[in-house]
Design a protein around this motif. Structure first.
Motif, PDB file in Angstrom:
ATOM      1  N   GLU A  30      -9.965  -7.611  -5.471  1.00  0.00           N
ATOM      2  CA  GLU A  30     -10.087  -6.211  -4.134  1.00  0.00           C
ATOM      3  C   GLU A  30      -9.254  -5.430  -4.295  1.00  0.00           C
ATOM      4  N   GLU A  31      -8.059  -5.928  -4.790  1.00  0.00           N
ATOM      5  CA  GLU A  31      -6.663  -4.983  -6.089  1.00  0.00           C
ATOM      6  C   GLU A  31      -7.023  -4.615  -6.792  1.00  0.00           C
ATOM      7  N   LEU A  32      -7.686  -4.702  -7.964  1.00  0.00           N
ATOM      8  CA  LEU A  32      -8.480  -4.789  -8.950  1.00  0.00           C
ATOM      9  C   LEU A  32      -9.544  -3.207  -8.777  1.00  0.00           C
ATOM     10  N   ALA A  33     -10.631  -4.031  -7.597  1.00  0.00           N
ATOM     11  CA  ALA A  33     -12.023  -2.717  -7.452  1.00  0.00           C
ATOM     12  C   ALA A  33     -10.552  -1.547  -6.449  1.00  0.00           C
ATOM     13  N   GLN A  34      -9.845  -1.610  -5.719  1.00  0.00           N
ATOM     14  CA  GLN A  34      -9.610  -0.524  -5.230  1.00  0.00           C
ATOM     15  C   GLN A  34      -8.876   0.534  -6.324  1.00  0.00           C
ATOM     16  N   LEU A  35      -8.166  -0.081  -7.234  1.00  0.00           N
ATOM     17  CA  LEU A  35      -7.268   0.516  -8.301  1.00  0.00           C
ATOM     18  C   LEU A  35      -8.261   0.563  -9.116  1.00  0.00           C
TER      19      LEU A  35
END
Length: 74
Positions: A30-35
């Motif tokens: 989720e963090e990677l997708a948002q970044l």
């Protein structure tokens, strides 16, 4: 839109069943997708071609190094 997360498996195809491991994977993805979404939008706002930034992000993921690889190809 982020695709549905897969059932995570180990190198032998066994399902990872540890709740904590699955939680960490979900949070990391989720963090990677948002970044990635933020970087993509910034690139578009700066005038980068959409196809180029998409291609670059795909190549970036393909180029990730596995520091835990074992065997003769390591």
């Amino acid at each position: 839109m982020t695709p549905e997360l897969p059932v995570w498996r180990d190198a032998d195809g066994n399902v990872l069943a540890c709740v904590e491991k699955i939680k960490v994977m979900r949070e990391n993805i989720e963090e990677l997708a948002q970044l990635a979404q933020d970087a993509f939008e910034d690139a578009l706002l700066m005038g980068c071609a959409e196809a180029q930034i998409r291609d670059y992000l795909v190549e970036l993921m393909r180029g990730l190094d596995n520091p835990y690889r074992q065997g003769p190809d390591a």
